[in-house]
Design a protein around this motif. Structure first.
Motif, mmCIF file in Angstrom:
data_model
loop_
_atom_site.group_PDB
_atom_site.id
_atom_site.type_symbol
_atom_site.label_atom_id
_atom_site.label_comp_id
_atom_site.label_asym_id
_atom_site.label_seq_id
_atom_site.Cartn_x
_atom_site.Cartn_y
_atom_site.Cartn_z
ATOM 1 N N THR A 279 1.688 6.575 -6.903
ATOM 2 C CA THR A 279 0.592 7.485 -7.247
ATOM 3 C C THR A 279 1.014 8.932 -7.061
ATOM 4 O O THR A 279 0.767 9.790 -7.921
ATOM 5 N N ALA A 280 1.690 9.216 -5.934
ATOM 6 C CA ALA A 280 2.150 10.576 -5.669
ATOM 7 C C ALA A 280 3.238 11.001 -6.643
ATOM 8 O O ALA A 280 3.385 12.192 -6.953
ATOM 9 N N ARG B 161 -4.823 -1.104 -6.706
ATOM 10 C CA ARG B 161 -5.473 -0.763 -5.433
ATOM 11 C C ARG B 161 -6.648 -1.716 -5.155
ATOM 12 O O ARG B 161 -6.863 -2.145 -4.021
ATOM 13 N N ARG C 214 0.835 -1.209 0.000
ATOM 14 C CA ARG C 214 0.000 0.000 0.000
ATOM 15 C C ARG C 214 0.868 1.255 0.000
ATOM 16 O O ARG C 214 0.567 2.240 -0.682
ATOM 17 N N ALA C 215 1.956 1.234 0.781
ATOM 18 C CA ALA C 215 2.849 2.388 0.830
ATOM 19 C C ALA C 215 3.502 2.611 -0.532
ATOM 20 O O ALA C 215 3.659 3.755 -0.985
ATOM 21 N N LEU D 76 2.266 1.690 -3.464
ATOM 22 C CA LEU D 76 1.216 2.189 -4.355
ATOM 23 C C LEU D 76 1.004 3.681 -4.143
ATOM 24 O O LEU D 76 0.913 4.455 -5.112
ATOM 25 N N ASP D 77 0.954 4.115 -2.892
ATOM 26 C CA ASP D 77 0.765 5.540 -2.599
ATOM 27 C C ASP D 77 1.944 6.359 -3.112
ATOM 28 O O ASP D 77 1.769 7.473 -3.625
ATOM 29 N N ALA D 78 3.164 5.797 -2.970
ATOM 30 C CA ALA D 78 4.353 6.513 -3.435
ATOM 31 C C ALA D 78 4.348 6.659 -4.953
ATOM 32 O O ALA D 78 4.673 7.726 -5.490
ATOM 33 N N GLU E 161 -5.225 1.881 -10.256
ATOM 34 C CA GLU E 161 -6.547 1.635 -9.694
ATOM 35 C C GLU E 161 -6.817 0.139 -9.598
ATOM 36 O O GLU E 161 -7.404 -0.354 -8.629
#
Length: 235
Positions: A107-108, A211, A100-101, A103-105, A208
């Motif tokens: 995405t950002a 996620r 998850r981390a 994926l967030d990285a 997406e």
């Protein structure tokens, strides 16, 4: 040997709940994923609600962690190694949190990832030029190549590395993730997903989907923990 009881269950009774065959249930018992069943005088297996709970736990673990890990967990349960079982659950959630981390990285980082020029107008970079662009050393790029993050082609005449536009994109993504502290093997996995997506333009849809898969995995882990807990209470 045991005498049949009205509460006894047959292999087909356990199988029906999960859309399995009776033979599959017998196989799971033989492989140690279910506790051993007692036998009647005529040799028929006698299953109970404990076996039904074990099967639910095993199949839920398969959905969450895969067949091999689920099998190891059930063997640990039946050997009384409960701490090992809990470690399986802990490692699974730890990996999910890391994913998850990441994926967030990613995405950002999408807003900062610049696609190089269109391939027909793009002049391939040398290792030195790409190193200068990213402000890293050429040795770092070669290390990323050994880790499977980069896969540049070679000039047919000189043998030098030629970094095409997608190689530069992968290097920029790797650089962002490396600064975030991610290990090389994890970065290599992320970069492979970006390549499969077809570049940053298609990456948003891929993220997406990623996620959604993480959400489904998390829910499967929740169900596996619940089914495993229910089984342990019956033992």
């Amino acid at each position: 040997m045991v005498k049949p009881s009205p509460s006894d269950l047959r292999p087909s009774d356990l199988a029906r709940e999960h859309g399995l065959t009776a033979q599959a249930v017998r196989n799971y018992e033989r492989e140690g994923f279910l506790p051993p069943a007692e036998r009647t005088a005529s040799g028929y297996r006698v299953y109970t609600e404990v076996h039904a709970a074990a099967l639910r736990a095993f199949l839920a673990l398969v959905r969450a962690y895969g067949y091999a890990v689920a099998g190891e967990a059930m063997h640990a349960v039946h050997s009384g190694r409960i701490d090992e079982v809990l470690m399986v659950v802990d490692r699974g959630h730890e990996q999910l949190l890391r994913d998850r981390a990441t994926l967030d990285a990613v995405t950002a980082s999408m807003a900062r990832l610049t696609e190089p020029e269109a391939p027909e107008r793009f002049a391939p970079f040398t290792v030195g030029e790409l190193a200068y662009r990213l402000r890293v050393t050429a040795a770092t790029l070669r290390n990323w190549e050994r880790a499977g993050i980069l896969s540049p082609a070679r000039d047919r005449v000189t043998g030098y590395r030629r970094f095409e536009w997608d190689d530069v994109r992968d290097a920029e993504l790797a650089h962002l993730l490396r600064r975030g502290g991610y290990p090389l093997e994890h970065i290599a996995s992320v970069v492979r997903q970006v390549r499969t997506a077809g570049g940053t333009a298609a990456l948003a849809e891929s993220l997406e989907d990623w996620r959604g898969r993480l959400t489904r995995r998390g829910l499967a882990m929740l169900d596996a923990a619940a089914q495993l807990s229910a089984y342990l209470k019956l033992r």
